[in-house]
Design an enzyme around this catalytic site. Structure first.
Site: not given
Ligand code: NDP
Ligand code: 1BO
Length: 319
Positions: A44, A49, A78, A111
């Site tokens: 994704d 990003y 996106k 997005h």
């Molecule tokens: P997540 O809910 O996926 O959380 C990410 C966090 O969790 C990081 O700190 C990561 O740390 C930690 N983590 C990952 N795996 C584990 C595990 N097994 N145990 C404990 N901690 C863990 O957050 P996101 O907001 O990043 O959401 C995921 C994805 O969704 C984004 O990266 C993006 O691609 C998408 N997204 C899309 C949005 C939109 O507007 N369309 C908005 C927000 C997100 P570490 O990396 O250090 O392992």
């Molecule tokens: C503003 C946050 C966007 C993450 O997809």
């Protein structure tokens, strides 16, 4: 075997993908490489990003080294909010395709239902004057330009992100192609039951973002005293009974609800653990207990789009 869900086009979206928001350019190449080597087929991405170039290098290498074929790979990107004007949509997509070193995307999403002036580029506005209202650039016009990308063979599927039921209804009235996907925040504190049931009726697939609570968000996007999903006692207890981790339970809960889910990690152990969650079988009792945690709580509540002179208001954003 990778679990998949079927979209309106008949294409199969892999159930678990790797999120890449907040993965720095220095980290994301290795994360994508480890993910593909561990069996992930779904990455994704998004222009905002600011890491699609490094992801593209890794995808190209992984395809060349036969770690995965292009046909098996699923790449989502996106359209950023600065490029909603119909004439900006194809150039924005082509920029992402160039960075990702791909001829086509499997899925391209609007997005946010939020428009900025083009001059903002791949940034976030600092003042309300930098926003454009949805009357100035209607989402239906942006959508028409997205539809043209399908007709040109540049993307296989198009969809939206952060759309409410009423915004979907508005788009459905004016669309040639239905959105294949609505990517939204979803986890046990924000179960999105009503939105999911509307999407299901329409054949729109839901992808769950921030499934683990997005703990690594920048502070400016955080509130004080946020609840923790990974430390929630119910989730921790269920994890123990399955000899699994809390993250795996949160991911398995999405798959059982037939949502694809895109946890972000840059660590090999977690990347593997998150994918393995697709094999966890939650019981009816587990589901009942997890479903009871819903409290309509958003980690990303859209309040960052509200500022003086911005046409977007946090209180009505999700209406
Ligand atoms: P997540 O809910 O996926 O959380 C990410 C966090 O969790 C990081 O700190 C990561 O740390 C930690 N983590 C990952 N795996 C584990 C595990 N097994 N145990 C404990 N901690 C863990 O957050 P996101 O907001 O990043 O959401 C995921 C994805 O969704 C984004 O990266 C993006 O691609 C998408 N997204 C899309 C949005 C939109 O507007 N369309 C908005 C927000 C997100 P570490 O990396 O250090 O392992
Ligand atoms: C503003 C946050 C966007 C993450 O997809």
């Amino acid at each position: 075997m990778m679990r998949t869900f079927t979209l309106l086009s008949g294409d199969q979206i892999p159930a678990i993908g790797l999120g890449t928001w907040k993965s720095s350019e220095a980290e994301v190449g290795q994360a994508v490489k480890m993910a593909l080597a561990s069996g992930y087929q779904h990455i994704d991405c998004a222009a905002i990003y600011l890491n699609e170039g490094v992801i593209g290098q890794t995808l190209e290498e992984s395809i060349k080294n036969k770690v995965i074929s292009r046909e098996k790979l699923w790449v989502t990107s996106k359209l950023w909010n600065s490029y909603h004007a119909p004439e900006d949509v194809e150039p924005a997509l082509k920029e992402s395709l160039g960075h990702l070193r791909l001829d086509y995307l499997d899925l391209y999403l609007i997005h946010w239902p939020v428009a900025f002036k083009r001059k903002i580029g791949l940034n976030i506005p600092e003042t309300g004057e930098d926003f454009l209202s949805l009357d100035a650039i209607p989402l239906a016009d942006t959508w028409q330009a997205m539809e043209a990308l399908v007709d040109k063979g540049l993307v296989k599927n198009i969809g939206v992100s952060n759309f409410s039921i009423s915004k979907l209804q508005m788009l459905l009235k004016q669309s040639k192609y239905k959105p294949a996907v609505n990517q939204v925040e979803c986890h046990p504190y924000l179960a999105q039951t009503e939105l999911m049931s509307f999407c299901r009726e329409q054949g729109i697939h839901v992808t769950a973002y921030s499934p683990l609570g997005s703990g690594d968000r920048p502070d400016m996007l955080k509130k004080t005293d946020e609840p923790s999903l990974l430390q929630n006692p119910v989730i921790v207890e269920i994890a123990k009974t399955h000899r699994a981790t809390p993250a795996q339970i949160l991911i398995a809960w999405q798959v059982v609800r037939k949502n694809s889910v895109i946890p972000k990690s840059i660590h090999e152990k977690r990347i593997k653990e998150n994918l393995a969650a697709q094999d966890i079988q939650l019981s009816e009792e587990d589901l009942k207990r997890i479903n009871a945690l819903d409290k309509n709580y958003r980690f990303l509540d859209g309040s960052f789009w509200e500022m003086k002179h911005s046409p977007y208001k946090a209180e009505s954003f999700w209406d």
